[in-house]
Design a protein around this motif. Sequence first.
Motif, PDB file in Angstrom:
ATOM      1  N   ASP A 223       0.868  -1.186   0.000  1.00 36.02           N
ATOM      2  CA  ASP A 223       0.000   0.000   0.000  1.00 36.02           C
ATOM      3  C   ASP A 223       0.904   1.236   0.000  1.00 36.02           C
ATOM      4  O   ASP A 223       1.425   1.634   1.041  1.00 36.02           O
ATOM      5  CB  ASP A 223      -0.880  -0.040   1.264  1.00 36.02           C
ATOM      6  CG  ASP A 223      -1.680   1.236   1.455  1.00 36.02           C
ATOM      7  OD1 ASP A 223      -1.659   2.101   0.556  1.00 36.02           O
ATOM      8  OD2 ASP A 223      -2.331   1.366   2.515  1.00 36.02           O
ATOM      9  N   CYS A 224       1.082   1.822  -1.176  1.00 36.65           N
ATOM     10  CA  CYS A 224       2.019   2.949  -1.278  1.00 36.65           C
ATOM     11  C   CYS A 224       1.462   4.234  -0.667  1.00 36.65           C
ATOM     12  O   CYS A 224       2.182   5.223  -0.526  1.00 36.65           O
ATOM     13  CB  CYS A 224       2.383   3.212  -2.741  1.00 36.65           C
ATOM     14  SG  CYS A 224       3.432   1.941  -3.419  1.00 36.65           S
ATOM     15  N   TRP A 225       0.168   4.234  -0.334  1.00 38.30           N
ATOM     16  CA  TRP A 225      -0.419   5.450   0.241  1.00 38.30           C
ATOM     17  C   TRP A 225      -0.071   5.594   1.722  1.00 38.30           C
ATOM     18  O   TRP A 225      -0.127   6.693   2.273  1.00 38.30           O
ATOM     19  CB  TRP A 225      -1.947   5.428   0.085  1.00 38.30           C
ATOM     20  CG  TRP A 225      -2.372   5.467  -1.343  1.00 38.30           C
ATOM     21  CD1 TRP A 225      -2.513   4.393  -2.183  1.00 38.30           C
ATOM     22  CD2 TRP A 225      -2.676   6.619  -2.131  1.00 38.30           C
ATOM     23  NE1 TRP A 225      -2.902   4.812  -3.432  1.00 38.30           N
ATOM     24  CE2 TRP A 225      -3.019   6.178  -3.419  1.00 38.30           C
ATOM     25  CE3 TRP A 225      -2.710   7.998  -1.859  1.00 38.30           C
ATOM     26  CZ2 TRP A 225      -3.377   7.045  -4.437  1.00 38.30           C
ATOM     27  CZ3 TRP A 225      -3.076   8.860  -2.875  1.00 38.30           C
ATOM     28  CH2 TRP A 225      -3.402   8.382  -4.143  1.00 38.30           C
ATOM     29  N   SER A 227       1.862   6.055   5.163  1.00 39.83           N
ATOM     30  CA  SER A 227       3.044   6.883   5.428  1.00 39.83           C
ATOM     31  C   SER A 227       3.429   6.749   6.898  1.00 39.83           C
ATOM     32  O   SER A 227       2.818   5.978   7.649  1.00 39.83           O
ATOM     33  CB  SER A 227       2.753   8.338   5.059  1.00 39.83           C
ATOM     34  OG  SER A 227       1.621   8.779   5.781  1.00 39.83           O
ATOM     35  N   PRO A 282      -7.924   9.762  -6.191  1.00 36.86           N
ATOM     36  CA  PRO A 282      -7.427   9.475  -4.837  1.00 36.86           C
ATOM     37  C   PRO A 282      -8.167   8.309  -4.174  1.00 36.86           C
ATOM     38  O   PRO A 282      -7.748   7.829  -3.130  1.00 36.86           O
ATOM     39  CB  PRO A 282      -7.684  10.790  -4.091  1.00 36.86           C
ATOM     40  CG  PRO A 282      -8.755  11.484  -4.870  1.00 36.86           C
ATOM     41  CD  PRO A 282      -8.643  11.030  -6.282  1.00 36.86           C
ATOM     42  N   ARG A 285      -6.504   5.173  -2.776  1.00 38.91           N
ATOM     43  CA  ARG A 285      -6.004   5.139  -1.393  1.00 38.91           C
ATOM     44  C   ARG A 285      -6.884   4.199  -0.554  1.00 38.91           C
ATOM     45  O   ARG A 285      -6.382   3.391   0.217  1.00 38.91           O
ATOM     46  CB  ARG A 285      -6.054   6.562  -0.821  1.00 38.91           C
ATOM     47  CG  ARG A 285      -5.768   6.648   0.663  1.00 38.91           C
ATOM     48  CD  ARG A 285      -6.162   8.026   1.178  1.00 38.91           C
ATOM     49  NE  ARG A 285      -5.256   9.058   0.726  1.00 38.91           N
ATOM     50  CZ  ARG A 285      -4.248   9.543   1.456  1.00 38.91           C
ATOM     51  NH1 ARG A 285      -4.050   9.097   2.671  1.00 38.91           N
ATOM     52  NH2 ARG A 285      -3.458  10.461   0.980  1.00 38.91           N
ATOM     53  N   ASN A 288      -6.513   0.445  -1.529  1.00 41.45           N
ATOM     54  CA  ASN A 288      -5.299  -0.123  -0.937  1.00 41.45           C
ATOM     55  C   ASN A 288      -5.468  -0.330   0.566  1.00 41.45           C
ATOM     56  O   ASN A 288      -5.075  -1.360   1.114  1.00 41.45           O
ATOM     57  CB  ASN A 288      -4.098   0.791  -1.211  1.00 41.45           C
ATOM     58  CG  ASN A 288      -3.486   0.519  -2.577  1.00 41.45           C
ATOM     59  OD1 ASN A 288      -2.655  -0.367  -2.725  1.00 41.45           O
ATOM     60  ND2 ASN A 288      -3.921   1.265  -3.593  1.00 41.45           N
ATOM     61  N   HIS A 353       5.315  10.417  -2.524  1.00 37.09           N
ATOM     62  CA  HIS A 353       4.546  11.351  -1.686  1.00 37.09           C
ATOM     63  C   HIS A 353       4.982  12.786  -1.953  1.00 37.09           C
ATOM     64  O   HIS A 353       4.149  13.681  -2.100  1.00 37.09           O
ATOM     65  CB  HIS A 353       4.702  10.980  -0.210  1.00 37.09           C
ATOM     66  CG  HIS A 353       4.017   9.689   0.133  1.00 37.09           C
ATOM     67  ND1 HIS A 353       2.720   9.635   0.573  1.00 37.09           N
ATOM     68  CD2 HIS A 353       4.426   8.404   0.042  1.00 37.09           C
ATOM     69  CE1 HIS A 353       2.362   8.363   0.757  1.00 37.09           C
ATOM     70  NE2 HIS A 353       3.390   7.602   0.435  1.00 37.09           N
ATOM     71  N   VAL A 358       1.205   8.864  -6.436  1.00 38.85           N
ATOM     72  CA  VAL A 358       1.353   7.650  -5.630  1.00 38.85           C
ATOM     73  C   VAL A 358       0.821   6.454  -6.435  1.00 38.85           C
ATOM     74  O   VAL A 358      -0.243   6.539  -7.053  1.00 38.85           O
ATOM     75  CB  VAL A 358       0.578   7.799  -4.296  1.00 38.85           C
ATOM     76  CG1 VAL A 358       0.682   6.524  -3.470  1.00 38.85           C
ATOM     77  CG2 VAL A 358       1.133   8.984  -3.504  1.00 38.85           C
ATOM     78  N   SER A 360      -0.957   3.259  -7.737  1.00 43.77           N
ATOM     79  CA  SER A 360      -2.258   2.681  -7.414  1.00 43.77           C
ATOM     80  C   SER A 360      -2.138   1.190  -7.121  1.00 43.77           C
ATOM     81  O   SER A 360      -2.978   0.613  -6.437  1.00 43.77           O
ATOM     82  CB  SER A 360      -3.223   2.904  -8.579  1.00 43.77           C
ATOM     83  OG  SER A 360      -2.622   2.470  -9.788  1.00 43.77           O
TER      84      SER A 360
END
Length: 435
Positions: A223-225, A227, A282, A285, A288, A353, A358, A360
């Motif tokens: 999940d690249c979203w 942080s 978005p 997000r 994910n 980021h 970002v 998907s």
Amino acid sequence: MSALPPPERVEGFGLYNVSVSPVFRPGSLDALREALATCASNGSKPVFRGAGRSYGDASTNPAGPVVEMTGLNAVAGFDEASGIVRAGAGLTLGDLWKWSIPRGFWPPVVTGTMHVTLGGAVAMNVHGKNGWKKGTIGDHVESVSILRDGCRVEEIAHGTRAFDDVVGNWRLPDPIVEVSLKLKKVATGYLDVEATAAPNLAATLAGLDGAKEDWDYVVGWMDCWASGRSLGRSVLHVANEHPAKEGEPRGLSVEEQVADIHTGPVPAPVLLLGLKLTAAGPQMRFVNFGKYAASLLGGRARTRQSLVAYSFLLDYLPGWNEAYRPGGFIQYQLFVPRDAAEAAFERALDLQHEMGVVSSLAVVKRHRADRFSRGYALDGFSLALDFPVTRKNASRLIALARAFDALLLSCGGRAYKAKDCVGSVERLAAARGAA
Ligand SMILES: Cc1cc2nc3c(=O)[nH]c(=O)nc-3n(C[C@H](O)[C@H](O)[C@H](O)COP(=O)(O)OP(=O)(O)OC[C@H]3O[C@@H](n4cnc5c(N)ncnc54)[C@H](O)[C@@H]3O)c2cc1C
């Protein structure tokens, strides 16, 4: 002099790289010879194409004709004792497993889609989710046959210098026409799959590394979203062959293999529409996050899945790339040495980021070093990142890709031509040549 066919639109799978080219579609060796003679008499150099599943420009040709090899797709022989099958280079992995599974065999290396041809797989030297244990497809190819100089078929055996020149050579001057591949004998058509949640990047890499000896297949969906402390969190899927058991189905029929492919309560056409509406937005997000949260709720779940259902998750939604029109999408797959991976992937996530683009869909894998001189795999990890391209983000995406190039150069990493949509492989080769 015969005329070239009329030009048509030829796309990479990401729909971002396009050429307008005359396309030959030979259905036999003689038709292939004829096509090559026509190219030669027109002074044009063709690019060979399998099923066009490379994301970028690998099988497009802005400078001339394309020769699509899917018509050479016959199974020419099989030795049950050794498991070696000899087949036309245009046979897809999908048609190969449908042929081999009732005989109790499975391809030793498969990609995330079954719609790739043997020729395309060898020319890219593709890897699967078992890259650590089984390497790349070239490790399992006994020989390839090439149509030399447009006329004579030459068989090249594994282990020779000529063989090393073919495997992973995505700009072969002569087409591969036949491939002999050693298939894997399987007791059942099922895998035991375990899904676990890895809460951050360090846990993701440690989880894949720790699983690589005990499990045949090892992959993470990142999940690249996420942080902060959750940066790099993933759902890890590991799998081993399910043993044959008295009274249990063996799963060695095409019907049993595809029975496990379903998209849950939401029908595929509705999912496709949903993807089309959200792909570049978005909302990804939440998709994910949902996938990660579901794996947390599920705990350390073990399920039995067919080889097809586990291996070809991305084929559940046929034509999903169409959802990314009109801008298409690009993929960038970073291959990074093991010891550099945590810092490099942390930087790759931070860069997304910082630049506001970002991924998907992100997939992380463990690999062993490639045995071939044109190899891209190394003892380490890869991170494959999909990015929808829109008018708003296109220039930032190119900047991001250039930053990834610099990151790979700085840590001894590599890019992979099958996924390269922005010329990174050529740039890295030029930069290393100049160094
Ligand atoms: C959904 C999806 C998932 C994927 N997952 C993976 C994965 O897990 N691992 C992985 O390694 N790759 C993966 N790929 C990439 C894909 O496996 C490679 O791009 C593969 O090369 C595609 O095969 P193709 O038959 O479509 O060949 P094409 O994309 O048409 O061509 C690939 C290259 O091979 C050359 N070529 C093709 N046929 C011949 C021939 N007969 N003779 C000489 N040269 C030829 C072409 O010129 C081109 O350079 C994935 C792609 C998709 C779309």
